[in-house]
Design an enzyme around this catalytic site. Sequence first.
Site, short mmCIF file in Angstrom:
data_model
loop_
_atom_site.label_atom_id
_atom_site.label_comp_id
_atom_site.label_asym_id
_atom_site.label_seq_id
_atom_site.Cartn_x
_atom_site.Cartn_y
_atom_site.Cartn_z
N THR A 176 42.59 47.67 33.50
CA THR A 176 43.60 46.95 32.51
C THR A 176 44.83 47.97 32.45
OG1 THR A 176 41.76 46.15 31.38
CG2 THR A 176 43.86 46.24 30.36
N GLU A 188 39.62 54.30 41.43
CA GLU A 188 40.98 54.25 42.06
C GLU A 188 41.26 55.60 43.05
OE1 GLU A 188 39.83 54.14 39.02
OE2 GLU A 188 41.15 52.36 37.95
N ARG A 226 50.48 52.52 31.57
CA ARG A 226 49.50 52.40 30.41
C ARG A 226 49.22 53.60 29.74
NH1 ARG A 226 43.16 50.56 30.79
NH2 ARG A 226 42.67 52.64 29.70
N ASN A 258 33.80 44.28 31.24
CA ASN A 258 34.95 44.42 30.11
C ASN A 258 36.57 44.21 30.64
OD1 ASN A 258 35.72 45.50 27.77
ND2 ASN A 258 36.85 47.24 28.80
#
Lengths: 336, 1177
Positions: free
Chosen positions: B31, B64, B114, B1006
């Site tokens: 996210t 990642e 973020r 999630n």
Amino acid sequence: MIDLSTYYLGRKLRSPFVASSGPLSKDLRNLQKMEDAGAGAVVLHSLFEEQILMEGQSLDRFLSAGADSYAEFASYFPDIGPYDLGPRSYLQHLEAAKKALKIPVIASLNGSSLTGWVRYARDMENAGADAIELNIYFLPASFETSGAQIEESYCDLVSAVKAQVRIPVAVKLGPFFTSLPNIAYRLECAGAGALVLFNRFYQPDFDLEAMDAKPNLKLSTSDELLMRLHAVALLSSRLSVDLAVTGGVHTAEDAIKGIFAGAHVVMTTSALLQRGIDHLRHMQDDVVQWMQQHDYDSVSQMRGAMNAGNVGDPEVYQRANYLKTLGSYESRLQTR
Amino acid sequence: MKRRQLTLDGNEAAAYVAHRINEVIAIYPITPSSPMGEWADQWSSAGEPNIWGSVPSVIEMQSEGGAAGAVHGALQAGTLTTTFTSSQGLLLMIPNMYKIAGELTPTVFHIAARAIAGQGLSIFGDHQDVMAVRATGFALLGSHSVQAVQDFALIAQAAALESRIPFGHFFDGFRTSHEVAKIEQLTPEDMRAMIDDELVRAHRARSLNPDRPVVRGTAQNPDVYFQARETVNKFYDACPGIVQEAMNRFAALTGRQYKLFDYFGAPDAERIIVLMGSSALAAEECVEALTARGEKVGVVNVHLFRPFSARAFVDALPRTVKAIAALDRTKEPGSAGEPLYMDVVAALAETVSFERTPRVIGGRYGLASKEFTPAMVATVFAELSKDHPRNHFVVGITDDVTYRSLDVDPAFSTEDPETVRAVFYGLGADGTVGANKNSIKIIGEDTPNYAQGYFVYDSKKSGAMTVSHLRFGRNPIRSSYLIQKASFVACHQFSFLERVDVLQLAEPGAVFLLNSPFRPEEVWEHLPAAVQQQIIEKHLRFYVIDAYRVAKENGMGGRINTVMQTCFFALSGALPREEAIAAIKHAIEKTYGKRGEAVVQKNFAAVDQALAHLHAVDIAHADVAHALLRAAPALRPVPDFVRNVIAPILAGRGDSLPVSALPIDGTYPTGTAQFEKRNLAREIPVWEQGTCIQCGKCVMVCPHAVIRAKVVAPERLATAPAALKSAPARWKDREQLRYLLQVSPKDCTSCGLCIEVCPAKSKTEAKKKAINMAEQAPIREQERQNWDFFLTLPEFDRNALTLHNVKDIQLLQPLFEFPGACAGCGETPYIKLLTQLFGDRAVIANATGCSSIYGGNLPTTPYTVNRDGRGPAWSNSLFEDNAEFGLGIRVSLDKQAEFARELVRRFAPKIGENLAETLLKTDQSNEAGIDAQRRLVGELQAKLGSEPEPELQDLKALAGALVRKSVWMVGGDGWAYDIGYGGLDHVFASGRNVNILVLDTEVYSNTGGQASKSTPRAAVAKFAAAGKRAAKKDLAMMAMAYGSVYVAHVALGANDTHTLKSFLEAEAYPGPSLIIAYSHCIAHGYDLVHGLEQQKAAVQSAYWPLFRYDPAKDGNPFQLDSRPASLPLEKYVYNEGRYTMLAQSNPEAAALLLAEAESDVAKRWKIYERWAQGAQS
């Protein structure tokens, strides 16, 4: 040479044996086996409008659940599709069956709304169905709806479908009518080309341990034939609509009885599920043998030979017979 | 080709370009960047080609770090390759970013910027991640709007190919990645025009190829490394010019001109703010307002942050500038200043362009999506006017510790009165956000209006509140902040009026639309006084509709979205009524058409019915009914921290908390979820004590720990509320005691699992069980009183219970309660069980994911304490490192225990030989032993009292370590199967006494259901839109291969006793233990009320065999605890939407994959069966 051919829904069939609507007909290979075993026609499994609706609603429900409610995701599933929620796969199966078989293929439809019945009947005609069997499987639960209203809606339904399709339409009925001859006559007037007698209503059983009702699917037995024989024998003498016996046809004798009662075709599924599709060939061979033994040349010669108009005592199919039967039972008891 | 005007969000805009100008895309969910990967996967699955006519290969990686490695490899092999990421994900890419840049390899990473986890994790937007990669050698190009995101995605690629420098293209997470805005979409021809195929061929020509072999990635010595590092300078020198040139070519193509540093404001500005990202828009809006008043101000919007062109920056400034504030959306503790500030200072110092160098101050703003408004911009400008402006300030919060904050005037507003500003308060489940996304699309695409949509969610997954902010109008919209003055307010849930000030944002004369169960003539008297007051004082135009009734009557259940949407269009006048209805219906067909005609028709019917039920409320004679003012319920005594910190956050006033209110190191008290009382349930379970067999199954499965049992002496009930129910305890030898089963009415989520699992039925009414759902409202107060009394009753003596027995377990106090997980969550019952069994001595390391969010998302935590104040100590480190983190905790606790034992031995004469010996030898394998050891430790600590000797004080402090601790690593399959597997494997090999609980939902739940290596074959998931092609990884088998790891494969719904035994055995095993727990999940696509039944089906079909592998067991360590398949696999899988959607969309593939899945199950079963027969041992 024994002639097994018969007429049903405006077509000449090579045999009165028809594979009725059931799970076997979902598989094209089974349909081919049925043809190879000598079936005069096949009725495909039913397309249920309710199921189509349910699948759509259920897809909608789970795609919407949890969607757009949390910062980390807008949904739980990729937006794929299109989804086959309509009759696409059924119609593809119908098309494939038509392509693969030489015998007539009858599509079976169970709708839940008038628009649904009509729409899917049209789709079936366009997909090449030789005829449509309307599988009216309605379980009234309302205290407000009268029997007359329900019967009226059946007739309206047949009229509505007939108005939209050119192919013949058969109606598969349940046995529970206050006046079967009356509803049969009205359905004929509404345009039904055949009546299929009778649908079997699956009744749930009780699981005493779980204190729950559970689905209870039982295959038919020859015992169930009698009610059908009675109905066909009663109707065939007065109606011009084609008649099919379905439910309880397990042996050649069962089939012969159905034809004697006046059926144009005899339909079977349970027997094939139990004994394999090849059983159809054996039943047919046995019928031929019986006909030879009894000097019958053709099925048409046999058809209706024992219906209400052709038996010596037509009362045997009427109420008086009930009294006789009771009386004979009581006298048997007294003589013990 | 004509360019289309589209309304979409930043993620889609970036992905749209990236997918069309790349050949390989390596993805991993995080996210707020996950949707970019989802779009790419979906488009490739649907066969969408790139501009060269080939469908890009999309590959999901295990992390990642893995994605960056795959990108590096793909680039080296000569394809155009990209990836998408954020935050921790970007940090994991750093090593490869150095490599990719060092090798001058062109690529673009698209980054939804973020925050980074420090004192706490945050999924929200700022520039901390981008700043962490500024030294990698990547160019960093920042976009400020959805339009810019799309445009810069292309410009970055063009510049990367030409400059050979890789680019990080970043935009603000959520504010831009999730803002829906109207943009002009680029065409494939635009992309072709910008991408030079010669440069693409040059990139390919540099690739690794055995036909023209080279080596790269050499190891270099002190003799040449330095010089080699300097070889790239000229490329960095050239890069800004190349980017500007690409921007100029883009302008010629599209008419949109960008510069490396875009200046906006007075040509003779004296005060200038420099910043990056979406905040530039709020700053421009403010500058426009201030310059209109004659103020000499301006703003520099930094696009190319790296390589930072000092010359271009200085050239962008008006010569008149006297003072500059450089605002950083990041924090670099201990630095001389944040990065942008330092760059500005250096650029000005190095560039002689001014008679007098302007003064420069720096400040921080907007961390983790903290709002940044024109009022804050005005505050900074005001600060710049001062003779001695504050440097290193913060704006947007109150710093009452180091006093660095600037005071903002809340009245300052630049909201455009010509723009319609609509705010909607909805419930997650009611579809409000989805409908608003549609509305903004309709307005953006069917009218000439500009349009913007932004959506705010709360921290819970069940019963979550959503707030939608929609702006539209004739003027361009630059307001990159939440609506501050609303011309339209809709409240979709009547109950919100009690707990949220929904009219706070309403401006005078605004429209207020309320979904009300009350008729227009009676609604007034049901409104809270504060709402009445605002309606009157602000002269609001008040409308009501009973949307639930309309929705229900049209088969929509609780989905009131289309009903409310229709009312919004009718009242807002965004479109003429008929046009609006036609547009809504068109949108419904587009959104729901795939789901079948019936779904479309019921939505249509809801639209058609809506306006007939919409009523204006006559308030001409209304008055504030003070008499009806509801008294606030008396609160139980609450700890100060809850009152002062948690309560304001719960009330939506967290923004107002000053720095001093918050813990300095991210440490928060547990036991706080009990104060939240979200009151979500429309129905709650009610106990029929006469029918109940007291089996405890309902208590065991309750995901929210709201249904509990106690057994107490009858006299304890003497003062019980009259409505409290109890029954004679059905325990042997305890018949004289009373059994109670009680529900917390305000914590229940109505999930219904307890009813489903209840095996007892009424003897006279088969549909009734021992617990049945009943409407909550009429019994809420009575049950609240019962619950409060129930809590005062003593817990049963743990030592007197049989822990192998589900019936007894119900009497253990859960130390995990009221989590904000989805209603009916399949994970939480396992965690609750863990805390019941071992909570008072457990330390939990929790991987990031659902369990860390419902476990530790502020403001409250479900972890709690028992009457002795003991309970789980819990921490979340990261996603990828949870196994290592937990292992570190174990090693540390072992070391402390070892040291404590050494000290006990060393000081045995002083503390008493007897005590010392007992302390060292107590058998702690059962509850009684642990209890005894706790008492001994207490005795020791009392004895040590104030002993002056330092080593004895050490012993006193360490003595607690002598009590056996239970270390747990908890996480989902994304952690255990994918990103954390390497660490997990190391833990298996370590032999240390740790317990690993894998809550296996078979997807990354999630982040919205992306496929993991646990996702089964044939299931559809995000990143596996065409159905998962590979089989589920057998993690259990991998662990069992060590021969020294306890492994249990459990499914609570199939066999609760087996689950219980597995937990007890795992914890007792003195080495690593792994429990893989089947966790039904909303991402499986069915109503979770059937979750337990579905678990049963999973076991019956042999898809999920139950087994235990216990290396400590004599003989065969492997025990198969479930039976061979008695249910065809398809009967299990086709109960779930994740499988049926493939069968419905691609029946051929579904049939093929199902056959393969059946074969997987059969093969696996065969192997396990052979093991169980002893083949392995």
